[in-house]
Design an enzyme around this catalytic site. Structure first.
Site, PDB file in Angstrom:
ATOM      1  N   LYS A   1      21.990   7.538  -6.996  1.00  0.00           N
ATOM      2  CA  LYS A   1      21.029   6.473  -7.231  1.00  0.00           C
ATOM      3  C   LYS A   1      19.657   6.766  -6.628  1.00  0.00           C
ATOM      4  O   LYS A   1      18.628   6.530  -7.256  1.00  0.00           O
ATOM      5  CB  LYS A   1      21.570   5.151  -6.689  1.00  0.00           C
ATOM      6  CG  LYS A   1      22.893   4.706  -7.327  1.00  0.00           C
ATOM      7  CD  LYS A   1      23.263   3.297  -6.970  1.00  0.00           C
ATOM      8  CE  LYS A   1      22.389   2.299  -7.686  1.00  0.00           C
ATOM      9  NZ  LYS A   1      22.518   2.339  -9.147  1.00  0.00           N
TER      10      LYS A   1
ATOM     11  N   ASP B   1      19.282   2.375 -12.386  1.00  0.00           N
ATOM     12  CA  ASP B   1      18.334   3.173 -11.607  1.00  0.00           C
ATOM     13  C   ASP B   1      16.976   3.226 -12.298  1.00  0.00           C
ATOM     14  O   ASP B   1      15.928   3.184 -11.643  1.00  0.00           O
ATOM     15  CB  ASP B   1      18.875   4.591 -11.408  1.00  0.00           C
ATOM     16  CG  ASP B   1      20.161   4.602 -10.609  1.00  0.00           C
ATOM     17  OD1 ASP B   1      20.380   3.667  -9.814  1.00  0.00           O
ATOM     18  OD2 ASP B   1      20.957   5.546 -10.788  1.00  0.00           O
TER      19      ASP B   1
ATOM     20  N   GLY C   1      23.247  11.063 -20.829  1.00  0.00           N
ATOM     21  CA  GLY C   1      22.941  11.648 -19.537  1.00  0.00           C
ATOM     22  C   GLY C   1      22.082  10.712 -18.713  1.00  0.00           C
ATOM     23  O   GLY C   1      21.672   9.639 -19.168  1.00  0.00           O
TER      24      GLY C   1
ATOM     25  N   ASN D   1      17.915   9.551  -8.708  1.00  0.00           N
ATOM     26  CA  ASN D   1      17.538   9.012 -10.019  1.00  0.00           C
ATOM     27  C   ASN D   1      16.315   8.100  -9.906  1.00  0.00           C
ATOM     28  O   ASN D   1      15.381   8.168 -10.721  1.00  0.00           O
ATOM     29  CB  ASN D   1      18.694   8.204 -10.618  1.00  0.00           C
ATOM     30  CG  ASN D   1      19.899   9.051 -10.955  1.00  0.00           C
ATOM     31  OD1 ASN D   1      19.822  10.265 -11.035  1.00  0.00           O
ATOM     32  ND2 ASN D   1      21.034   8.393 -11.145  1.00  0.00           N
TER      33      ASN D   1
END
Length: 305
Positions: A39, A251, A286, A42
């Site tokens: 997280k 995120d 992704g 990202n």
């Protein structure tokens, strides 16, 4: 604008499956892929792609996954000189993605268990220099607490993305300026059990009362609720026709919210922009490939903040 991020990095090992296997079942027909995740990482990359100057604190192992992470941050323009090199392996997440885009994730924290208050202390100057500090909870509670306290001590606005959720100690709530749980996370944060009986508006009001700041309750296809001193307002969802993968959407939302707040935008405008970022992300397979640039969001919504 400057954003400091304290959170996780991990390698994501993803398998797209026809359906999730039952307990004890071996299911064939999956398609495998791997890539960077976590997280904190990202959110840092997402904010950098939206134009922020980003510094990241996390922990990785002295292994191929850790070296790949550092190369990625260099490419994305994320400052990572304070990232800890731990004795344990880099975090790994195993992700199952169904055809609907829904996902199931299991995590081995590894190096992240070594991210502590002392590591946060080495990052204090970056926190003080930031317009906003973003903290997520895939890291030890010690690091979460130290980061939020450092943000408050420096006068830096703090944003807690409380995922994965766990009850927060009472003494941490006053250090949170903005909190962004989803419908599942909010009751956990508040220490409520099943059957608590609170609707979404009551939950977001309770969160706001604990922090005294701004609470944003994300509700997927129902949009979001924003609680602040003036009351609770609803932000509509940003509709997309084709959901490919929901991994990383939260995120992306958090990164865009932090960037827009750091620019001085109001909470309602910031949440609308963040919703567009999250919506973009679910349309791309992704995680890192799905994090939008500012140009991509401008093209998607026509008139981005």
């Amino acid at each position: 604008m400057k954003i400091a991020v304290v959170g996780s990095y991990g390698a994501g090992l993803t398998m797209r499956v026809p359906r999730s296997p039952a307990a004890g079942e071996t299911l064939s027909g999956g398609v495998f892929d791997s890539g960077p995740g976590g997280k904190g990482s990202n959110q840092a990359i997402g904010a950098a792609r939206l134009g922020a100057e980003v510094s990241l604190l996390t922990a990785v192992g002295d292994d191929d996954f850790g070296r790949a992470a550092r190369a990625l941050w260099r490419t994305e323009g994320v400052r990572a000189e304070h990232v800890v090199t731990a004795t344990a392996p880099t975090m790994v997440g195993f992700i199952l993605v169904e055809p609907s885009g829904e996902n199931r994730i299991a995590i081995a924290p590894g190096a992240l268990d070594e991210l502590d208050a002392a590591a946060v202390e080495t990052f204090a100057a970056q926190i003080a220099d930031a317009d906003i500090l973003v903290v997520s909870m895939e890291i030890p509670e010690e690091a979460v607490a130290a980061a939020l306290r450092a943000g408050r001590a420096a006068g830096t606005r703090t944003l807690l993305n409380p995922a994965p959720a766990r009850p927060l100690p009472d003494d941490l709530w006053p250090f949170i300026d903005v909190i962004t749980p989803n419908q599942t996370e909010a009751p956990v944060l508040l220490g409520l059990g099943a059957g608590h009986g609170l609707d979404d508006e009551a939950l977001v009001r309770a969160l706001r009362e604990r922090t005294g700041g701004i609470a944003v309750l994300t509700r997927g296809g129902e949009g979001a609720l924003i609680a602040q001193a003036s009351g609770v307002t609803a932000a509509p969802p940003y509709r997309v026709e084709n959901v490919v993968d929901t991994t990383g959407a939260g995120d992306s939302f958090t990164a865009a919210l932090a960037v827009t707040l750091a620019e001085g935008r109001g909470p309602e405008e910031a949440v609308r922009f963040a919703a567009a970022a999250g919506a973009h992300t679910v349309t791309v397979a992704g995680v890192v490939p799905a994090l939008p640039t500012r140009d991509q969001l401008n093209a998607r919504i026509g008139n981005a903040p």
